[in-house]
Design an enzyme around this catalytic site. Structure first.
Site, short mmCIF file in Angstrom:
data_model
loop_
_atom_site.label_atom_id
_atom_site.label_comp_id
_atom_site.label_asym_id
_atom_site.label_seq_id
_atom_site.Cartn_x
_atom_site.Cartn_y
_atom_site.Cartn_z
N PHE A 137 110.82 17.82 64.76
CA PHE A 137 111.61 18.27 65.89
C PHE A 137 112.67 19.24 65.39
O PHE A 137 113.00 19.24 64.21
CB PHE A 137 112.27 17.08 66.60
N LYS A 145 109.08 23.12 55.87
CA LYS A 145 108.88 21.67 55.82
C LYS A 145 107.40 21.31 55.80
O LYS A 145 107.05 20.13 55.94
CB LYS A 145 109.58 21.00 57.00
N ASN A 156 125.42 11.18 64.58
CA ASN A 156 125.28 12.28 65.53
C ASN A 156 124.96 11.72 66.91
O ASN A 156 124.87 10.51 67.08
CB ASN A 156 124.20 13.26 65.05
N LYS A 189 111.38 26.35 59.97
CA LYS A 189 111.23 24.93 59.59
C LYS A 189 109.75 24.54 59.48
O LYS A 189 109.38 23.75 58.62
CB LYS A 189 111.90 24.03 60.63
O1 C5P Z 1 116.36 20.75 59.21
P1 C5P Z 1 116.51 20.06 60.52
O2 C5P Z 1 117.38 18.85 60.42
O3 C5P Z 1 116.90 20.93 61.63
O4 C5P Z 1 115.03 19.58 60.85
C1 C5P Z 1 114.73 18.70 61.86
C2 C5P Z 1 113.45 17.97 61.58
O5 C5P Z 1 113.42 17.51 60.22
C3 C5P Z 1 113.30 16.71 62.41
O6 C5P Z 1 111.93 16.46 62.59
C4 C5P Z 1 113.94 15.64 61.55
O7 C5P Z 1 113.48 14.35 61.87
C5 C5P Z 1 113.54 16.09 60.17
N1 C5P Z 1 114.53 15.80 59.11
C6 C5P Z 1 114.19 14.95 58.10
N2 C5P Z 1 115.07 14.67 57.10
C7 C5P Z 1 116.30 15.24 57.07
C8 C5P Z 1 116.67 16.13 58.11
C9 C5P Z 1 115.75 16.37 59.12
O8 C5P Z 1 113.08 14.43 58.11
N3 C5P Z 1 117.13 14.95 56.09
#
Ligand code: C5P
Length: 402
Positions: free
Chosen positions: A327, A345, A212, A341
């Protein structure tokens, strides 16, 4: 008068330029502010000014050679390096800057500089040609990338008669930089901070990968500012736009989401604060081909599987009071999605990137965010990523203490 600087230990390196005499007034002002100032001169500097001048102004030692015995230090350059809160080289000649950039240590000034772990400022002063030479410019970039602050030289009439860039800045400008650097809050001293940054890469075959647009700038800025504020920082980094690792930061490189998760979970239990700024792939190719996939005349379907969510998995691997900050980057319904989130999370804070605003988002040096916690949404105006890093850390500390 504020005595914010009383007792601060400043080591001043003076190298051999015509501007060496101006360092005396800088030293004298620092002493007036209550700083304890020690000086080190190079042999060439002694051609322009005597050590006695600095000793009289600072009421302290001025060292000129690694073999002097004015103080009871076992290994003097190491003791001095450990003593200082700040090392400022004023003036810094092209020669001294080159030595610093290449890690040379052939006199007291450069040996001490190399051994020194404290904050450092370099104030160049030289002829315009020497300053603008690609070698000097490259050396300046190198030392800046290692976290050393380089004060922009002034323009005007130089000692050699030329008019141009390269004059030592006014004492007031130099002092301003010194005060700014000395007043950085060490409020993260004793804290272990983990930061993830950059983009992950999910390989399809040995040549191609899914990734990305993340540059890693935001995460690297957080790692730098946290280290400057005294934290012990571990940076788990994916691919970045060739960013230099900030000084005093331990870096672990991780390619894929799975590698990044392993690296993060390995160090998770020691952390007080985790800030996950990496742009982690949500999906990876189900199978990686060992050889380059050859094209055929028909279309191709790539099957993807979910990657682990590092942030979501983190809570059960950290201490009970570890602060977790994630983030969020969305193109629609930013606040609503980011709040979701925060809960899904198990995070304590989500920093939501307003990528639709100009000056914010990928590969720029500025950002505009909202800081979301369970009881507040704080809209932060556009600012540099480094300044924003400080604001994010301030807000984490506020919540952390509660
Ligand atoms: O779900 P999303 O990708 O939008 O969430 C973003 C946050 O979750 C960021 O802090 C990113 O570093 C973390 N993330 C993660 N593992 C993933 C996807 C996102 O830790 N597989």
């Amino acid at each position: 008068m504020s005595n914010l600087f009383a007792g601060k230990k400043v080591l001043m390196g003076v190298s051999g330029g015509i501007a060496a005499f101006k360092a005396v007034s800088v030293a004298s002002e620092l002493v007036k502010k209550g700083c304890i100032v020690k000086t080190i001169m190079t042999r060439n500097a002694e051609e322009f000014i005597r050590p006695l001048t600095f000793e009289t102004m600072t009421n302290n030692v001025c060292l000129t050679s690694t073999f002097e015995r004015k103080e009871q230090f076992d290994v003097k350059h190491v003791s001095l390096a450990q003593w200082a809160d700040l090392f400022v080289v004023v003036p810094a000649t092209a020669n001294v800057i080159a030595k610093i950039a290449h890690g040379l240590a052939d006199d007291m000034l450069t040996s001490t500089f190399l051994a020194c772990m404290c904050k450092k400022i370099v104030v160049p002063s030289m002829n315009t040609g020497m300053l603008e030479n690609v070698a000097t410019q490259s050396n300046i970039k190198t030392i800046e990338s290692r976290g050393i602050r380089v004060v922009e030289p002034a323009e005007g009439r130089l000692a050699c008669g030329d008019i141009g860039r390269g004059r030592l800045p006014d004492a007031d400008n130099i002092l301003q930089c010194i005060y700014e650097t000395l007043s950085v809050n060490m409020d993260l001293k004793g804290k272990n901070v983990l930061v993830t940054a950059g983009a992950t890469e999910e390989y399809i075959d040995p040549i191609r990968f899914l990734t990305n647009r993340s540059s890693g700038k935001m995460g690297y800025a957080i790692a730098k500012v946290a280290a400057d504020r005294g934290a012990k920082v571990t940076l788990v980094s994916g691919r970045t736009s060739n960013l230099a690792v900030p000084s005093n930061v331990k870096v672990l490189f991780a390619g894929s989401a799975c590698d990044m998760q392993k690296a993060v979970l390995n160090v998770a239990k020691d952390q007080d604060i985790c800030i996950l700024a990496a742009a982690v792939a949500d999906y990876a190719p189900k199978a990686k081909s060992n050889h380059k996939i050859k094209k055929t005349s028909s279309n191709m379907v790539l099957e993807l599987t979910r990657t682990p969510d590092i942030l979501e998995s983190l809570r059960e691997h950290v201490k009970e009071d570890t602060f977790l900050c994630g983030f969020s980057m969305e193109t629609q319904n930013l606040l609503e999605n980011s709040k979701k989130k925060l809960i899904s999370k198990n995070a304590d804070m989500i920093v939501a990137n307003n990528i639709n605003d100009s000056g914010a988002g990928f590969d720029v040096n500025t950002n505009k965010v909202s800081i979301i916690t369970c009881d507040s949404v704080l809209d932060i105006p556009l600012m540099t990523k480094e300044k924003l890093a400080g604001v994010i850390l301030d807000n984490i500390l506020k919540k952390f203490k509660n």
